[in-house]
Design an enzyme around this catalytic site. Sequence first.
Site, mmCIF file in Angstrom:
data_model
loop_
_atom_site.group_PDB
_atom_site.id
_atom_site.type_symbol
_atom_site.label_atom_id
_atom_site.label_comp_id
_atom_site.label_asym_id
_atom_site.label_seq_id
_atom_site.Cartn_x
_atom_site.Cartn_y
_atom_site.Cartn_z
ATOM 1 N N GLU A 1 49.854 34.149 32.386
ATOM 2 C CA GLU A 1 51.188 33.734 31.922
ATOM 3 C C GLU A 1 51.095 33.038 30.564
ATOM 4 O OE1 GLU A 1 51.985 31.778 35.731
ATOM 5 O OE2 GLU A 1 53.864 32.896 35.792
ATOM 6 N N ALA B 1 46.580 28.250 37.261
ATOM 7 C CA ALA B 1 46.937 26.845 37.450
ATOM 8 C C ALA B 1 45.807 26.192 38.233
ATOM 9 C CB ALA B 1 48.239 26.754 38.229
ATOM 10 N N GLY C 1 48.427 31.662 36.075
ATOM 11 C CA GLY C 1 48.920 30.861 34.955
ATOM 12 C C GLY C 1 48.165 31.178 33.670
ATOM 13 N N GLU D 1 48.516 35.457 42.394
ATOM 14 C CA GLU D 1 49.224 34.414 43.141
ATOM 15 C C GLU D 1 49.608 34.856 44.546
ATOM 16 O OE1 GLU D 1 49.558 34.908 39.937
ATOM 17 O OE2 GLU D 1 50.103 33.077 38.866
#
Length: 669
Positions: A104, A62, A101, A124
């Site tokens: 993911e 992210a 992310g 993370e």
Amino acid sequence: MQSVTTSQDGEILVLSVNNPPVNALSWHVRQGISDGIEQGLKDDSVKAIVIRCEGQTFIAGADITEFGKPPQGPDFNAVLNTIETATKPVIAAIHGTALGGGLETTLVCHYRIAVPSAMLGVPEVKLGLLPGAGGTQRLPRLVGIEQAAVMTSLGEPISAQKALDTGLIDKLAGEDSLAADAVAFARECVAKGPRHTRDLPVKGDTSIIAKLEAENARKWKGFDAPYANLRCVAAAAENPNIEDGLKFERTEFLKLMSGSQSAAQRHMFFAERQAAKIDGLPKDTKLRDIKKVGVIGAGTMGGGITMNFLQKGIPVTIVEMVQENLDRGVGVIRKNYEASAAKGRYTSEQVEKMMGLLTPSLNLEDLADCDLVIEAVYESMDVKKEVFGKLDKICKQGAILASNTSYLDVNEIAASTSRPQDVLGMHFFSPANVMKLLEVVRGDKTADDVLATAMAIGKKIGKIAVVAGVCHGFIGNRMLSQRQIPANALLMEGASPEQIDNVFTDFGFPMGPFQMADLAGMDIGWHRDTSLEPTNVREAMCLAGRFGQKNGKGFYDYDEKRNRTPSPEALAIIEDFRSRSNMQKREISDQEIIERCLYPMVNEGYLILEEGKAQRASDIDVVWIYGYGWPVYRGGPMFWGDLEGAKKIVESLERQGVKVAESLKAKAA
Ligand code: 3H9
């Protein structure tokens, strides 16, 4: 420039993400991926979709800079849902790093292919977070509970080969043919159709969770995120319906995201990277070439400094005055490497190779051809000036002359040479081969390229280098003394060493000031004149033969394993010293210890900034986290000071009679 472009190769639509430097999932990337998938689904000529990236890496996560800002563009989970529910196969083509992310995103793709050099992970936890877009629920469905628990709680990425072995990816591509191999793989996938990670059963055993918690209890003390990650992995095992697990993950993610630990850890992510930047110096400043290093002093410090360079393949000439000391120093370096080899960190060939790069010498003249010389001798201005005067005559023109001084005036040292522009401080922290921090002390006359070279070489040897200005103790030790003075005063007023140290360890430091004194040795700098009356508790301890851990007794008593217990004798010495100083013992609260010891440090940080001795507040945080064990989840003294609130700190400092920095007062106003 569009951050996601599409191209078609026969019946395969290729979405290419281009968002330098690391292809983070900024809002426009999310939008681009979502639009690209929709386009592929609408177009009957498209049979499968590949998601790949331009540049150095696949999506590295992210966009952390967006956190805490008003949301923009499509929600990440909605984009992932678009990919996952696509009626045509979606294939992730991975190179560089697929992180957070980014990973993911690959987990909702129906197939994954990666080059052998790719690394895949969910880091993370290092930002005080968890992979909150389904990572904790989909990862165990592919790799099993054990592997998912390790990956999420430790945050270390795995290699593409390991990803293949564990089922995280389906196929390895050629190192240089990812684009073509991904399209070919996509063609194979057309007939198989979409395949959903969410539909897979969770395999494995949750007993790994307790094991990980036990193994990492010390490392994770005080941290919320590793435990939250593990709770989510456990939830994946407990909830056959992924929606329940996803709901649980969401709640845990939002808790972390809104908490102060993640804010602190994200602050440190950027602070660490910012520290490498030198204000006012162009990024392309030409660096001096460092091919050979000289180190003066083969003691603990000199030896540790030397090891950093040998490990990176840089030859070092190490100089001592006496053969015996030189032999001892070289012996310690070898012993340290052999101990690491015994733990599997090096092969014996590597140890010999590193030792082969070391030239021991008793002669300063042997430093004549070094590009960088670091002096690590006794902390005395006279001695340092003498050494630098000699180096000035011996070293080649253009060589960088650095002092490892921890307190002394680098300008004065530089003035003992005819080339102050080539002189600066390189302050390593003990043990110098382990501690990450390097304070690079910029003298008034230090040339820009000398400073930039020292910062770059620091990075090369794996340090986090921070620029400091010349002042007593630079950034770190200058602030440390603001902590030590009140800690000693509190002892006199009635707090025990144990109470004070426990406040520090509860705060998250690995040890408190009195444990640190015992570790360092109480007799450092003690005059050893037993006929004199002690002027402070430390001297009283030395007079009683309590030198610290080295002889098993200091502020505490120590057993053979160096476990500490409160010492009745040490407490009696403190009591005696207190009564002879006519001090009244009183109850002291833990809160008072925090305010008296830590608020003056924050204040000193503001003074350091006012005087221009640090470039930015976040550099001070970096110094304290990497040099002194300030807990990373509290973000360093300056970040923590902001959380405490300037007003509260100023009021307390004024009550304590501490002179408050003007900039701190202004912040409180
Ligand atoms: C996440 O994904 C949450 C999800 O679960 C979603 C939940 C809903 N964003 O490190 P470098 C910048 S959390 C924004 O020097 P390297 C960095 O600041 C994220 N910026 O390069 C620097 O900027 P500057 C999970 C980022 O080659 C520049 O890129 N992902 C981000 O040594 C170069 O960085 C992670 O935690 C980002 N995500 O290493 C991965 N990442 O040039 C974090 C980097 O202005 N990133 N920047 O100083 C890394 O670990 C390393 O950057 C990486 C490259 C290994 C990728």
